[in-house]
Design a protein around this motif. Structure first.
Motif, PDB file in Angstrom:
ATOM      1  N   LEU A  73       0.859  -1.182   0.000  1.00  0.00           N
ATOM      2  CA  LEU A  73       0.000   0.000   0.000  1.00  0.00           C
ATOM      3  C   LEU A  73       0.894   1.230   0.000  1.00  0.00           C
ATOM      4  O   LEU A  73       1.663   1.439   0.947  1.00  0.00           O
ATOM      5  CB  LEU A  73      -0.902   0.005   1.236  1.00  0.00           C
ATOM      6  CG  LEU A  73      -1.661   1.312   1.542  1.00  0.00           C
ATOM      7  CD1 LEU A  73      -2.612   1.673   0.418  1.00  0.00           C
ATOM      8  CD2 LEU A  73      -2.408   1.189   2.873  1.00  0.00           C
ATOM      9  N   VAL A  74       0.805   2.035  -1.059  1.00  0.00           N
ATOM     10  CA  VAL A  74       1.588   3.270  -1.151  1.00  0.00           C
ATOM     11  C   VAL A  74       0.632   4.452  -1.045  1.00  0.00           C
ATOM     12  O   VAL A  74      -0.106   4.762  -1.987  1.00  0.00           O
ATOM     13  CB  VAL A  74       2.388   3.347  -2.470  1.00  0.00           C
ATOM     14  CG1 VAL A  74       3.222   4.627  -2.490  1.00  0.00           C
ATOM     15  CG2 VAL A  74       3.277   2.126  -2.636  1.00  0.00           C
ATOM     16  N   ASN A  75       0.616   5.082   0.113  1.00  0.00           N
ATOM     17  CA  ASN A  75      -0.220   6.257   0.336  1.00  0.00           C
ATOM     18  C   ASN A  75       0.527   7.486  -0.168  1.00  0.00           C
ATOM     19  O   ASN A  75       1.268   8.142   0.567  1.00  0.00           O
ATOM     20  CB  ASN A  75      -0.542   6.400   1.824  1.00  0.00           C
ATOM     21  CG  ASN A  75      -1.625   5.446   2.271  1.00  0.00           C
ATOM     22  OD1 ASN A  75      -2.681   5.359   1.662  1.00  0.00           O
ATOM     23  ND2 ASN A  75      -1.357   4.714   3.349  1.00  0.00           N
ATOM     24  N   ASN A  76       0.323   7.775  -1.449  1.00  0.00           N
ATOM     25  CA  ASN A  76       1.038   8.864  -2.109  1.00  0.00           C
ATOM     26  C   ASN A  76       0.159  10.084  -2.389  1.00  0.00           C
ATOM     27  O   ASN A  76       0.671  11.198  -2.452  1.00  0.00           O
ATOM     28  CB  ASN A  76       1.628   8.350  -3.434  1.00  0.00           C
ATOM     29  CG  ASN A  76       2.037   9.473  -4.355  1.00  0.00           C
ATOM     30  OD1 ASN A  76       3.084  10.090  -4.194  1.00  0.00           O
ATOM     31  ND2 ASN A  76       1.177   9.770  -5.338  1.00  0.00           N
ATOM     32  N   ALA A  77      -1.128   9.905  -2.555  1.00  0.00           N
ATOM     33  CA  ALA A  77      -2.004  11.014  -2.962  1.00  0.00           C
ATOM     34  C   ALA A  77      -1.873  12.191  -1.998  1.00  0.00           C
ATOM     35  O   ALA A  77      -1.882  12.020  -0.780  1.00  0.00           O
ATOM     36  CB  ALA A  77      -3.455  10.540  -3.017  1.00  0.00           C
ATOM     37  N   GLY A  78      -1.750  13.376  -2.564  1.00  0.00           N
ATOM     38  CA  GLY A  78      -1.639  14.563  -1.727  1.00  0.00           C
ATOM     39  C   GLY A  78      -2.013  15.811  -2.490  1.00  0.00           C
ATOM     40  O   GLY A  78      -1.893  15.873  -3.718  1.00  0.00           O
ATOM     41  N   VAL A  79      -2.479  16.809  -1.759  1.00  0.00           N
ATOM     42  CA  VAL A  79      -2.835  18.100  -2.356  1.00  0.00           C
ATOM     43  C   VAL A  79      -2.273  19.219  -1.495  1.00  0.00           C
ATOM     44  O   VAL A  79      -1.997  19.037  -0.303  1.00  0.00           O
ATOM     45  CB  VAL A  79      -4.365  18.274  -2.481  1.00  0.00           C
ATOM     46  CG1 VAL A  79      -4.962  17.241  -3.425  1.00  0.00           C
ATOM     47  CG2 VAL A  79      -5.032  18.202  -1.105  1.00  0.00           C
ATOM     48  N   GLY A  80      -2.112  20.381  -2.105  1.00  0.00           N
ATOM     49  CA  GLY A  80      -1.720  21.566  -1.361  1.00  0.00           C
ATOM     50  C   GLY A  80      -2.951  22.285  -0.835  1.00  0.00           C
ATOM     51  O   GLY A  80      -4.084  21.845  -1.031  1.00  0.00           O
ATOM     52  N   SER A  81      -2.723  23.411  -0.171  1.00  0.00           N
ATOM     53  CA  SER A  81      -3.836  24.173   0.391  1.00  0.00           C
ATOM     54  C   SER A  81      -3.607  25.661   0.190  1.00  0.00           C
ATOM     55  O   SER A  81      -2.486  26.154   0.375  1.00  0.00           O
ATOM     56  CB  SER A  81      -3.982  23.876   1.888  1.00  0.00           C
ATOM     57  OG  SER A  81      -4.926  24.749   2.487  1.00  0.00           O
ATOM     58  N   GLU A  82      -4.659  26.381  -0.181  1.00  0.00           N
ATOM     59  CA  GLU A  82      -4.591  27.832  -0.357  1.00  0.00           C
ATOM     60  C   GLU A  82      -5.033  28.570   0.904  1.00  0.00           C
ATOM     61  O   GLU A  82      -5.432  29.719   0.852  1.00  0.00           O
ATOM     62  CB  GLU A  82      -5.447  28.243  -1.548  1.00  0.00           C
ATOM     63  CG  GLU A  82      -4.954  27.680  -2.868  1.00  0.00           C
ATOM     64  CD  GLU A  82      -5.815  28.089  -4.040  1.00  0.00           C
ATOM     65  OE1 GLU A  82      -6.787  28.853  -3.826  1.00  0.00           O
ATOM     66  OE2 GLU A  82      -5.527  27.650  -5.169  1.00  0.00           O
ATOM     67  N   TYR A  83      -4.904  27.915   2.030  1.00  0.00           N
ATOM     68  CA  TYR A  83      -5.288  28.487   3.317  1.00  0.00           C
ATOM     69  C   TYR A  83      -4.538  29.779   3.629  1.00  0.00           C
ATOM     70  O   TYR A  83      -3.336  29.875   3.436  1.00  0.00           O
ATOM     71  CB  TYR A  83      -5.005  27.446   4.403  1.00  0.00           C
ATOM     72  CG  TYR A  83      -5.069  27.968   5.814  1.00  0.00           C
ATOM     73  CD1 TYR A  83      -6.292  28.155   6.447  1.00  0.00           C
ATOM     74  CD2 TYR A  83      -3.905  28.250   6.520  1.00  0.00           C
ATOM     75  CE1 TYR A  83      -6.348  28.617   7.756  1.00  0.00           C
ATOM     76  CE2 TYR A  83      -3.944  28.717   7.818  1.00  0.00           C
ATOM     77  CZ  TYR A  83      -5.168  28.901   8.437  1.00  0.00           C
ATOM     78  OH  TYR A  83      -5.217  29.363   9.722  1.00  0.00           O
ATOM     79  N   GLU A  84      -5.287  30.781   4.110  1.00  0.00           N
ATOM     80  CA  GLU A  84      -4.699  32.025   4.613  1.00  0.00           C
ATOM     81  C   GLU A  84      -5.194  32.246   6.034  1.00  0.00           C
ATOM     82  O   GLU A  84      -6.391  32.150   6.316  1.00  0.00           O
ATOM     83  CB  GLU A  84      -5.083  33.199   3.720  1.00  0.00           C
ATOM     84  CG  GLU A  84      -4.495  33.103   2.311  1.00  0.00           C
ATOM     85  CD  GLU A  84      -4.820  34.322   1.467  1.00  0.00           C
ATOM     86  OE1 GLU A  84      -4.693  35.449   2.000  1.00  0.00           O
ATOM     87  OE2 GLU A  84      -5.215  34.146   0.300  1.00  0.00           O
TER      88      GLU A  84
END
Length: 239
Positions: free
Chosen positions: A78-89
């Motif tokens: 199992l390769v948990n690779n999925a990821g996203v960035g965030s535009e949080y301010e």
């Protein structure tokens, strides 16, 4: 870990680092299933003889689809690779949903998949979990506070479950990429590691049964951090 004949699941495996990991696992003889959100990219991976599962891992439905797609299969990696960035301010409440989306994808989903697929992994003679974090899990940068927090959380979780599973057949590996040339980092300046080279280090780490894979310049960051965590934080906070 001998990869030939093993069944691997790579989340976020239709693009970026995940795609390169999938290609290199396949080249080593593994059977590989990839997940993703883009129907077009998944179709392209299916054309290369990959199994595919469509699903947005920020949603319970997407996670359920991934679990259902492999529960009855002899999953060994199992390769948990999925990821996203965030535009949080920090001063804008309207960006909190972006932060929540990042947390669900980068932290909640890997934890859920590890938990729900552990029995499947344990049923194999040899198995491994690879959680892809980041050099930013060691020391954060101010411009990516939520992303860094999710990766630091996943790093802590990975270290903890490695201890819990130390006497089992399931090896737990953390992969820490540097800044890699992917769609997520498009527009950012500075030197970037290629997705191919980053994936090569991760796959080598899987094959040689490492507990931690520090890719590219993360090796330097780890060295600095081992000498002075405060210095590592000062360097990275403005990165």
């Amino acid at each position: 870990m001998e990869l030939r004949g093993k069944l691997a699941l790579v989340t976020g495996g239709s693009d970026g680092i995940g795609r390169e990991i999938a290609l290199q696992l396949q080249a080593a003889g593994a059977d590989v299933i990839v997940t993703g959100r883009s129907a077009e990219k998944l179709q392209a991976m299916a054309g290369l003889d990959f199994g595919t599962i469509a699903g947005d891992l920020s949603t319970p439905t997407g996670v359920d689809a991934v679990v259902a797609g492999v529960t009855d299969k002899p999953l060994a990696l199992l390769v948990n690779n999925a990821g996203v960035g965030s535009e949080y301010e920090l001063d804008k409440a309207e960006t909190l949903e972006n932060a929540a989306h990042c947390i669900r994808t980068n932290l909640d989903a890997p934890i859920t998949l590890c938990t729900r697929l552990l029995s499947v992994l344990r049923a194999q003679p040899e198995a491994a979990i690879v959680n892809v974090t980041s050099g930013l899990a060691i020391a954060p940068r101010a411009g990516g506070s939520i992303y860094c927090a999710t990766k630091a959380g996943l790093r802590s979780y990975t270290q903890a479950i490695r201890h819990l599973l130390k006497d089992s057949n399931v090896r737990v590996i953390e992969a820490l990429p540097p800044v890699v040339a992917t769609n997520m980092t498009a527009g950012r300046g500075g030197k970037k590691m290629s997705a191919h080279d980053c994936a090569a280090e991760i796959v080598h780490g899987i094959r040689t049964e490492k507990s931690e894979v520090n890719a590219g310049m993360v090796k330097v960051l780890q060295l600095v951090n081992s000498i002075s965590p405060a210095l590592a934080r000062r360097i990275m906070i403005r990165f």
